[in-house]
Design an enzyme around this catalytic site. Structure first.
Site, PDB file in Angstrom:
ATOM      1  N   ASP A 114       0.793  -1.225   0.000  1.00 15.69           N
ATOM      2  CA  ASP A 114       0.000   0.000   0.000  1.00 15.69           C
ATOM      3  C   ASP A 114       0.827   1.276   0.000  1.00 15.69           C
ATOM      4  O   ASP A 114       0.285   2.365   0.197  1.00 15.69           O
ATOM      5  CB  ASP A 114      -0.950   0.010   1.197  1.00 15.69           C
ATOM      6  CG  ASP A 114      -2.076  -1.000   1.036  1.00 15.69           C
ATOM      7  OD1 ASP A 114      -2.690  -1.019  -0.042  1.00 15.69           O
ATOM      8  OD2 ASP A 114      -2.329  -1.771   1.977  1.00 15.69           O
ATOM      9  N   ASP A 175      -6.989  -3.874  -6.012  1.00 15.54           N
ATOM     10  CA  ASP A 175      -6.607  -2.603  -5.381  1.00 15.54           C
ATOM     11  C   ASP A 175      -5.179  -2.200  -5.742  1.00 15.54           C
ATOM     12  O   ASP A 175      -4.840  -1.005  -5.758  1.00 15.54           O
ATOM     13  CB  ASP A 175      -6.679  -2.718  -3.851  1.00 15.54           C
ATOM     14  CG  ASP A 175      -7.866  -3.489  -3.326  1.00 15.54           C
ATOM     15  OD1 ASP A 175      -8.272  -4.468  -3.960  1.00 15.54           O
ATOM     16  OD2 ASP A 175      -8.372  -3.124  -2.254  1.00 15.54           O
TER      17      ASP A 175
END
Length: 387
Positions: A114, A175
């Site tokens: 992330d 994602d």
């Protein structure tokens, strides 16, 4: 007399049409002013606490992002940068810099994918607006940390670390497409092609394996480390392995729009257009999706405002690349996001702008709550419309 009557009818027709147009078109400046006032209240609390707000708890208190590491920690400082850009008010710049200090040390983390989310939204926007060389160095270090997770055999950046007895061996989630923007940008900033090359390989592998014939996407693809072959196609946050988790569809749309921005490869443009068609065709009338397009109890299912904000922001950019116009849907979605159904009244919702987002229903986590990334992409969408 007939002429007068016809003239009155014509004037009435024009008047009705004008009212309809006014209703359908968002008042973007007004919405941005409202969200700035609301988030100013959240900023005051965050500055005093010296923490990054993520969502709210069940008792309506603010849930602060953990200091150790949190995938959402870049969104609130990123929102601060956008509002600094919009208002030139130093409080937003000061806030962004204060919160970035809390997360800067995470630039060397290599056990999480992330980093693109975290650092591009925060330090990336900060560098874009200030050209602060220290911000640029943070971006480079975080990008170098991110690409340690790239596996040449698979052709992807690994999303989650899993143990030897886990059902997955090399999971990649949709994602992850959002982390590629940092890599594309780093090649632009440094001249080193390695970042862009990895981003392209990851995007191509994902395009090959993540999408169904109707251009909906799976959430998780699990790969074999030795052969690079697909082992499993699953979900973690959607209704089922075969369903279309709403935020995942938005991530894919946004990711391939970004890929086209940096490469001008028409395959990415076509992919983004096809995903956009799927999303728009599957969307409820007000432009705010249910948390999963295949959830079993529609229309009695939770909406996910975060998915709407992400998809709408992506569509605004995509609209600038195509002859096909998405403005009708964009306007509808923006009007809904600014309505009292989804947009909190000033002083309510603990200072967050948007209501009714969903983190993960299967995990019973963050269901029907405000989320900092919903606000981030909502503000980004408003800024893009203004520009």
């Amino acid at each position: 007399m007939k002429t007068v009557k016809m003239l009155l009818i014509l004037l009435l027709f024009i008047s009705c049409n004008n009212k309809t147009d006014k209703k359908e078109k968002p008042e973007v400046d007004k919405q941005l002013t409202a969200v700035e006032k609301q988030l100013s209240l959240l900023l005051e609390k965050a500055v005093e606490k010296n923490r990054i707000p993520r969502t709210t708890n069940k008792d309506n208190s603010i849930y602060w992002a953990p200091l150790k590491f949190d995938w959402t920690e870049g969104f609130f400082p990123g929102t601060c940068w956008y509002l600094y850009e919009a208002t030139k008010d130093e409080k937003w710049k000061n806030g962004a810099e204060q919160f970035q200090k809390l997360i800067e040390s995470h630039k060397t983390i290599t056990n999480n994918h992330d980093l693109g989310f975290i650092f591009n939204c925060s330090f990336g926007n900060g560098y874009r607006l200030t050209k602060n060389e220290d911000f640029k160095q943070v971006l480079i270090v975080s990008g170098n940390s991110l690409i340690t997770r790239f596996n040449e055999k698979v052709g992807c950046i690994q999303s989650w670390d899993v143990g030897p007895n886990h059902r997955w061996k090399f999971p990649v989630i949709i994602d992850n497409m959002m982390n590629l923007e940092l890599l594309f940008e780093l090649t632009k900033l440094t001249g080193d092609p390695k970042y862009k090359e990895i981003a392209i390989i990851h995007a191509n592998t994902t395009m090959k394996n993540h999408f169904r014939d109707d251009y909906s996407s799976y959430h998780v693809i699990d790969y074999d480390l030795e052969t690079g072959a697909v082992r499993n196609r699953n979900t973690a946050q959607g209704f089922s392995d075969k369903s279309s988790w709403a935020r995942g569809q938005a991530w894919g749309l946004y990711g391939y729009t970004v890929c086209y921005r940096y490469t001008k490869d028409k395959r990415y443009l076509e992919q983004a257009q096809n995903i956009a068609k799927y999303i728009i065709d599957a969307m409820p009338e007000d432009g705010i999706p249910y948390w999963d397009y295949n959830a079993p109890n529609i229309p009695n299912e939770k909406r996910d405002v975060s998915a709407a904000a992400i998809a709408t922001s992506a569509l605004i950019e995509l609209d600038g690349y195509t002859t096909e116009s998405y403005l009708s849907f964009i306007n509808k979605s923006i009007v809904s996001l600014g309505s009292e159904v989804y947009n909190a009244k000033l002083g309510e919702n603990n200072g967050f702008a948007l209501m009714h987002s969903v983190g993960s229903i299967p995990h019973k986590a963050e269901v029907d709550v405000p989320l900092n990334y919903a606000d981030y992409y909502y503000v980004e969408a408003l800024m893009r419309l203004i520009k």
